[in-house]
Design an enzyme around this catalytic site. Structure first.
Site, PDB file in Angstrom:
ATOM      1  N   GLU A 287     -41.785  48.728  12.817  1.00 63.56           N
ATOM      2  CA  GLU A 287     -40.327  48.633  12.980  1.00 63.56           C
ATOM      3  C   GLU A 287     -39.830  47.552  12.035  1.00 63.56           C
ATOM      4  O   GLU A 287     -40.447  46.495  11.919  1.00 63.56           O
ATOM      5  CB  GLU A 287     -39.967  48.264  14.417  1.00 63.56           C
ATOM      6  CG  GLU A 287     -38.495  48.027  14.634  1.00 63.56           C
ATOM      7  CD  GLU A 287     -38.161  47.633  16.077  1.00 63.56           C
ATOM      8  OE1 GLU A 287     -37.181  46.895  16.245  1.00 63.56           O
ATOM      9  OE2 GLU A 287     -38.882  48.030  17.011  1.00 63.56           O
TER      10      GLU A 287
ATOM     11  N   GLU B 198     -30.281  42.239  13.752  1.00 69.61           N
ATOM     12  CA  GLU B 198     -29.885  42.349  15.145  1.00 69.61           C
ATOM     13  C   GLU B 198     -28.830  41.265  15.366  1.00 69.61           C
ATOM     14  O   GLU B 198     -29.003  40.133  14.936  1.00 69.61           O
ATOM     15  CB  GLU B 198     -31.077  42.147  16.080  1.00 69.61           C
ATOM     16  CG  GLU B 198     -32.084  43.285  15.981  1.00 69.61           C
ATOM     17  CD  GLU B 198     -33.200  43.142  16.984  1.00 69.61           C
ATOM     18  OE1 GLU B 198     -33.072  43.681  18.092  1.00 69.61           O
ATOM     19  OE2 GLU B 198     -34.194  42.472  16.641  1.00 69.61           O
TER      20      GLU B 198
END
Length: 170
Positions: free
Chosen positions: A105, A110
């Protein structure tokens, strides 16, 4: 939905929302808007047994796009407020056979509502496991105040993170 239909209640993160396609719209000029709302004309029951607390949208490119190496970037204005956790990220296309985090990932960014000026750029994979390796960078101002360009260069031997064209981690 809430992930239950895919055997992944809460989408693996105990998310307290129901994703609906209609909460993602475009304005015809290349701007995507994802609406998060507490109200809905058709309330759903989430995996935790009560009405879902939030309605939002989730865009999935699984089986639509795949690549190895290159630049990934987007111009994003994050949603402010406690409880929000906007993310722009990728998963390995072998997730159905090797599962997370072994599939890999890349978190391009974020944006966590409880940390309104911090950017999180992390890798998760066979070496890092669930905790990940990467960096948190203070933007110096709230990321929800304006659009910013978040990018990574995925190279054979490293991943490099950028915000507004400035490198902040490798």
């Amino acid at each position: 939905g809430d992930g239950s239909a895919f055997g992944n209640r809460g989408w693996g993160n105990n998310e307290r929302q129901w994703y609906r396609f209609e909460n993602a719209t475009t304005n015809g000029n290349g701007v995507l808007n994802i609406l998060a709302s507490r109200t809905s004309a058709d309330p759903k029951t989430c995996y935790y047994g009560t009405a879902c607390e939030w309605y939002s949208a989730k865009l999935v490119t699984k089986n639509k796009v795949t690549f190895k190496y290159g630049r990934i970037e987007a111009r994003i204005k994050g949603a402010p407020g406690l409880g929000t956790w906007g993310a722009f990220w990728t998963l390995g296309d072998d997730i159905d056979t090797v599962f997370w985090p072994m599939c890999g990932e890349i978190d391009i960014t974020e944006l966590v509502g409880s940390k309104p000026s911090d950017l999180l750029g992390y890798l998760h994979g066979p070496l890092s496991g669930g905790l990940g390796r990467g960096a948190t960078k203070s933007l110096g101002s709230a990321w929800a105040d304006d659009y910013h360009v978040y990018a990574v260069d995925w190279l054979p031997d490293q991943v490099v993170w950028y915000v507004d064209g400035v490198k902040y981690a490798a």
